[in-house]
Design a protein around this motif. Structure first.
Motif, PDB file in Angstrom:
ATOM      1  N   ALA A 220       0.786  -1.162   0.049  1.00 56.16           N
ATOM      2  CA  ALA A 220      -0.083   0.042   0.042  1.00 56.16           C
ATOM      3  C   ALA A 220       0.605   1.454   0.101  1.00 56.16           C
ATOM      4  CB  ALA A 220      -0.746  -0.055   1.206  1.00 56.16           C
ATOM      5  N   TYR A 221       0.432   2.174  -0.953  1.00 58.50           N
ATOM      6  CA  TYR A 221       1.343   3.582  -0.996  1.00 58.50           C
ATOM      7  C   TYR A 221       0.395   4.643  -0.516  1.00 58.50           C
ATOM      8  CZ  TYR A 221       4.928   0.903  -3.863  1.00 58.50           C
ATOM      9  OH  TYR A 221       5.722  -0.005  -4.014  1.00 58.50           O
ATOM     10  N   ALA A 222       0.792   5.460  -0.110  1.00 52.92           N
ATOM     11  CA  ALA A 222       0.232   6.914   0.065  1.00 52.92           C
ATOM     12  C   ALA A 222      -0.211   7.493  -1.278  1.00 52.92           C
ATOM     13  CB  ALA A 222       0.991   8.006   0.716  1.00 52.92           C
ATOM     14  N   ASP A 223       0.312   7.135  -2.417  1.00 50.87           N
ATOM     15  CA  ASP A 223      -0.036   7.427  -3.688  1.00 50.87           C
ATOM     16  C   ASP A 223       0.551   6.807  -4.706  1.00 50.87           C
ATOM     17  OD1 ASP A 223       2.175   9.223  -4.666  1.00 50.87           O
ATOM     18  OD2 ASP A 223       1.619  10.503  -3.045  1.00 50.87           O
ATOM     19  N   LEU A 224       0.141   6.976  -5.927  1.00 52.77           N
ATOM     20  CA  LEU A 224       0.778   6.324  -7.091  1.00 52.77           C
ATOM     21  C   LEU A 224       1.462   7.104  -7.913  1.00 52.77           C
ATOM     22  CD1 LEU A 224      -2.268   3.484  -7.566  1.00 52.77           C
ATOM     23  CD2 LEU A 224       0.048   3.270  -6.102  1.00 52.77           C
ATOM     24  N   ASP A 225       2.027   8.067  -7.569  1.00 53.14           N
ATOM     25  CA  ASP A 225       2.752   9.074  -8.364  1.00 53.14           C
ATOM     26  C   ASP A 225       4.010   8.607  -8.748  1.00 53.14           C
ATOM     27  OD1 ASP A 225       0.635  10.669  -7.679  1.00 53.14           O
ATOM     28  OD2 ASP A 225       1.657  12.026  -6.402  1.00 53.14           O
ATOM     29  N   ARG A 226       4.527   7.679  -8.229  1.00 49.84           N
ATOM     30  CA  ARG A 226       5.944   7.068  -8.638  1.00 49.84           C
ATOM     31  C   ARG A 226       6.005   6.339  -9.961  1.00 49.84           C
ATOM     32  NH1 ARG A 226       9.359   5.803  -5.627  1.00 49.84           N
ATOM     33  NH2 ARG A 226      10.720   4.189  -6.999  1.00 49.84           N
ATOM     34  N   PHE A 227       4.381   5.964 -10.109  1.00 51.09           N
ATOM     35  CA  PHE A 227       4.289   4.871 -11.227  1.00 51.09           C
ATOM     36  C   PHE A 227       4.183   5.789 -12.485  1.00 51.09           C
ATOM     37  CE2 PHE A 227       3.634   2.466  -7.379  1.00 51.09           C
ATOM     38  CZ  PHE A 227       4.594   1.346  -7.435  1.00 51.09           C
ATOM     39  N   ASP A 228       4.873   6.517 -12.884  1.00 53.46           N
ATOM     40  CA  ASP A 228       4.706   7.471 -14.007  1.00 53.46           C
ATOM     41  C   ASP A 228       4.800   6.711 -15.084  1.00 53.46           C
ATOM     42  OD1 ASP A 228       7.454   7.616 -13.905  1.00 53.46           O
ATOM     43  OD2 ASP A 228       7.255   9.545 -13.101  1.00 53.46           O
ATOM     44  N   GLU A 229       4.898   7.198 -16.423  1.00 57.04           N
ATOM     45  CA  GLU A 229       5.242   6.602 -17.720  1.00 57.04           C
ATOM     46  C   GLU A 229       6.782   6.043 -17.616  1.00 57.04           C
ATOM     47  OE1 GLU A 229       4.449   6.905 -22.641  1.00 57.04           O
ATOM     48  OE2 GLU A 229       3.613   8.453 -20.931  1.00 57.04           O
ATOM     49  N   ALA A 230       7.621   7.390 -17.409  1.00 58.32           N
ATOM     50  CA  ALA A 230       8.996   6.978 -17.588  1.00 58.32           C
ATOM     51  C   ALA A 230       9.505   5.908 -16.762  1.00 58.32           C
ATOM     52  CB  ALA A 230       9.616   8.205 -17.281  1.00 58.32           C
ATOM     53  N   ARG A 231       9.052   5.862 -15.398  1.00 58.75           N
ATOM     54  CA  ARG A 231       9.356   4.476 -14.523  1.00 58.75           C
ATOM     55  C   ARG A 231       9.098   3.218 -15.076  1.00 58.75           C
ATOM     56  NH1 ARG A 231       9.345   6.834  -9.659  1.00 58.75           N
ATOM     57  NH2 ARG A 231      11.665   6.889  -9.146  1.00 58.75           N
TER      58      ARG A 231
ATOM     59  N   ALA B 142      -1.857   3.323   5.529  1.00 61.82           N
ATOM     60  CA  ALA B 142      -1.381   2.225   5.686  1.00 61.82           C
ATOM     61  C   ALA B 142      -0.008   2.249   6.410  1.00 61.82           C
ATOM     62  CB  ALA B 142      -1.018   1.541   4.317  1.00 61.82           C
ATOM     63  N   ALA B 143       0.766   3.282   6.354  1.00 62.94           N
ATOM     64  CA  ALA B 143       1.999   3.319   7.243  1.00 62.94           C
ATOM     65  C   ALA B 143       1.933   2.717   8.498  1.00 62.94           C
ATOM     66  CB  ALA B 143       2.777   4.689   6.969  1.00 62.94           C
TER      67      ALA B 143
END
Length: 333
Positions: free
Chosen positions: A102-113, A153-154
């Protein structure tokens, strides 16, 4: 499998409403702190691309030199919990179950990554597909994972060593049992031996047993749709002593001596000669702050044998002198 995933999602809501997650109720099992599963020998590049670059786990500094060398065990930290990733001999060891992150948000999963991950992990079993709540993912060796958003979740009680991971938490460790396995017996094992309160156990349609562990984590046992569940790789070392090279889960408990007594009364204490720390007696368990159990049985019918074999590394939060055990991630014990 979709039906079982739906049961899992529903039961998360039944067990741990957000308003109740960070209560102070005392439980014998304080946290499932890590899952241990082998990776493919010599492929630290895949571990780095998947766990660290894509998912945002942090490299535990206690194993950082192994990442630099490209061999041996890595520890991947996710907030208060972690994965232990030793080398296979040489094969990897996918989990017969599912991890939920579980993540606070899913921003890290952008197109580049995502594009970088697909390129780095091409030719492996890596998959990542969007669903209504996040992603369904497979690691390079096939371990299934669910990625979702959960701002609560943290776990605030502690953190692993080193730099902080991305804001994520391992909210559920789901392990398969063979179809038709006695999940009520598994529940009795956890309530009678491990001390999990009855109120923290939910059994759904003989398909799922979910145990609330800590304020924001569950341990689940899920009936496998087909085939037999397998978490153990039993063998012997060079001196003929028992070993298990399979997956194991590690957990911290309030009173290691009491848990040992209950396990030993059922002849469940297990020594795995794969590892250097070995507890043959209660005194050794207390001295080493740990012991192991392999067989999950029904305490009401021990003659029926193991319902499922999955190695438990059961740890004490404190040393014999009352000070905190060095590896315990909890700030207060």
């Amino acid at each position: 499998m979709p039906r079982l995933l739906a049961i899992l999602a529903t039961t998360h809501a039944l067990i741990a409403p957000p308003s109740q997650r960070h209560g102070t109720a005392q439980r014998a099992i304080k946290i499932v702190d890590h899952v241990n599963m082998n990776h493919e020998k010599g492929r630290h590049d895949l571990l780095k691309a998947f766990y660290f670059d894509l998912l945002g786990f942090a490299v535990d500094p206690r194993k950082m030199e192994n990442l630099d060398k490209g061999k041996k065990t890595l520890w991947a930290n996710a907030g208060i919990a972690q994965l232990h990733l030793p080398e296979g001999k040489p094969e990897a060891q996918p989990l017969d179950g599912r991890l939920t992150l579980a993540y606070a948000d899913l921003d890290r999963f952008d197109e580049a990554r995502l594009n970088a991950a697909h390129e780095a992990l091409e030719g492996t079993k890596f998959q990542m597909r969007a669903n209504a709540d996040g992603f369904d993912v497979s690691c390079p060796w096939g371990t299934p994972m669910t990625i979702k958003i959960d701002g609560e979740a943290a776990d605030p009680r502690g953190v692993q060593d080193g730099e902080a991971s991305a804001p994520l938490h391992m909210t559920d460790i789901a392990l398969h049992v063979s179809r038709g396995a006695d999940l009520a017996g598994v529940q009795r094992f956890y309530t009678s031996v491990m001390g999990v309160p009855e109120g923290d156990c939910t059994l759904v349609a003989d398909q799922l047993l979910q145990l609330k562990i800590g304020p924001a984590q569950t341990l689940s046992f899920v009936a496998k749709p087909f085939g037999k569940a397998n978490h153990a790789e039993l063998g012997e070392d060079e001196e003929g002593r028992p070993t298990n090279g399979g997956v194991h889960i590690s957990m911290y408990v309030d009173d290691l001596g009491a848990v040992y007594d209950r396990a030993d009364a059922l002849d469940l204490a297990y020594v795995n000669y794969r590892f250097k720390r070995r507890a043959h007696t209660k005194d050794e368990a207390l001295d080493q702050c740990m012991f192991r159990v392999l067989d999950v049985i029904d305490p009401d019918a021990p003659e029926n044998g193991a319902i499922v074999q999955v190695e438990h590394e059961i740890r004490s939060c404190v040393k014999p002198d009352g000070s905190k055990y060095k590896s315990c991630p909890l700030r207060e014990v």
